[in-house]
Write an enzyme that holds these catalytic residues in place. Structure first.
Site, PDB file in Angstrom:
ATOM      1  CE  LYS A   1       4.980   4.932   1.959  1.00 15.03           C
ATOM      2  NZ  LYS A   1       5.936   3.995   1.352  1.00 15.03           N
TER       3      LYS A   1
ATOM      4  N   PRO B   1       0.821  -1.217   0.000  1.00 15.07           N
ATOM      5  CG  PRO B   1      -0.420  -1.390   1.947  1.00 15.07           C
ATOM      6  CD  PRO B   1       0.780  -1.943   1.264  1.00 15.07           C
ATOM      7  CD  GLU B   2       3.985   2.785  -3.676  1.00 14.87           C
ATOM      8  OE1 GLU B   2       4.055   3.916  -4.183  1.00 14.87           O
ATOM      9  OE2 GLU B   2       4.558   1.796  -4.148  1.00 14.87           O
TER      10      GLU B   2
ATOM     11  NE  ARG C   1       5.825 -10.514   3.845  1.00 16.89           N
ATOM     12  CZ  ARG C   1       6.779 -10.046   3.040  1.00 16.89           C
ATOM     13  NH1 ARG C   1       6.442  -9.614   1.828  1.00 16.89           N
ATOM     14  NH2 ARG C   1       8.024 -10.016   3.428  1.00 16.89           N
TER      15      ARG C   1
ATOM     16  NE  ARG D   1      11.398  -1.971  -1.267  1.00 16.19           N
ATOM     17  CZ  ARG D   1      10.422  -1.134  -0.914  1.00 16.19           C
ATOM     18  NH1 ARG D   1      10.686  -0.075  -0.197  1.00 16.19           N
ATOM     19  NH2 ARG D   1       9.177  -1.349  -1.283  1.00 16.19           N
TER      20      ARG D   1
END
Ligand SMILES: [Zn+2]
Length: 260
Positions: free
Chosen positions: A58, A2-3, A111, A249
């Site tokens: 966020k 999610p951004e 997670r 990343r």
């Protein structure tokens, strides 16, 4: 992952469910969340009215009538699930808020990397955040000045929440593709014209994502130009999308459209 657009969507969902409601009970169901939300903090939330929901980057901030703030960050796989209390909690529920109208809001997270913490009244414990990426008031000058201080690659700079809060790995890659900027270019070396193009591209990709977020979540598929498209053809020039690793990343980009 999610951004900003996904968190904005989630914050609207939770706002509709909780504002004006009293917290009847807080259940912490996973040991990873017990560190952030120990029993004494869960107990502090009981009986409080949720007066508002705000998104900062966020982070989602649920303001309580006690003056405390319940702060949630989804990290990789967090989300809200709103349903009726009574039945067993949803799968992967980590923290559950039971409300006075018989509904419950669960922080679900396969997670279990999400964070949920209670910030005491008057304690500002959020990390330092730059202006919100969705804020139309951010000027090229503000954005450019921030980049000018950063001698890291532009992709890594965009992930720094002190530059623009809310941009993450997916939309950084998408915006760089749209602006035709090499993700390896040094942030401080970007010309004014490129800074402008990049800021406009960030706004464009966030706006497009915002419009399609509801649909995206229902279908479970996102449509991206470069993100997660290694070896597939670029929609602009047909060159195969490349993947490199920057700051641990993955970065996806078109080696032709985004050359230096
Ligand atoms: Zn291309």
């Amino acid at each position: 992952m999610p951004e900003l657009p996904e968190v904005e969507y989630a914050s609207r969902v939770v706002r509709k469910a909780v504002v004006g409601r009293t917290v009847r009970n807080v259940r912490v169901l996973h040991r990873s969340q017990r560190r952030g939300l120990p029993p004494r903090d869960a107990a502090r939330m009981r009986g409080a009215v949720i007066t508002g929901v705000e998104r900062r980057g966020k982070h989602q901030l649920l303001a309580l009538s006690t003056g405390d703030t319940f702060v949630v960050h989804f990290r990789m796989t967090g989300d809200w699930l709103v349903d009726e209390s009574g039945s067993p909690p949803p799968r992967f529920a980590r923290v559950v808020l039971e409300l006075d109208d018989g509904m419950r809001v669960s922080l679900v997270d396969p997670r279990a990397l999400s964070t949920a913490t209670l910030h005491r009244a008057g304690m500002e414990t959020l990390p330092v955040l730059g202006p919100d990426a969705a804020d139309p008031g951010v000027t090229v000058k503000v954005f450019g000045d921030s980049l000018a201080r950063r001698r890291v690659s532009i992709k890594v700079a965009l992930l720094d929440q002190r530059v623009l809060a809310g941009v993450g790995n997916i939309y950084a890659a998408e915006a760089l593709w749209l602006a035709r900027i090499d993700p390896r270019a040094v942030a401080s070396s970007l010309t004014k014209a490129r800074q402008r193009r990049l800021l406009e591209a960030i706004r464009a990709v966030l706006e497009k994502a915002q419009e399609s977020t509801g649909r995206y979540r229902e279908n479970g598929v996102g449509r991206f130009e470069v993100y997660d498209r290694e070896s597939l053809p670029c929609s602009r020039c047909g060159t195969q999308i490349d993947r490199i690793v920057q700051g641990a990343r993955s970065t996806y980009f078109c080696p032709w459209c985004q050359r230096r």
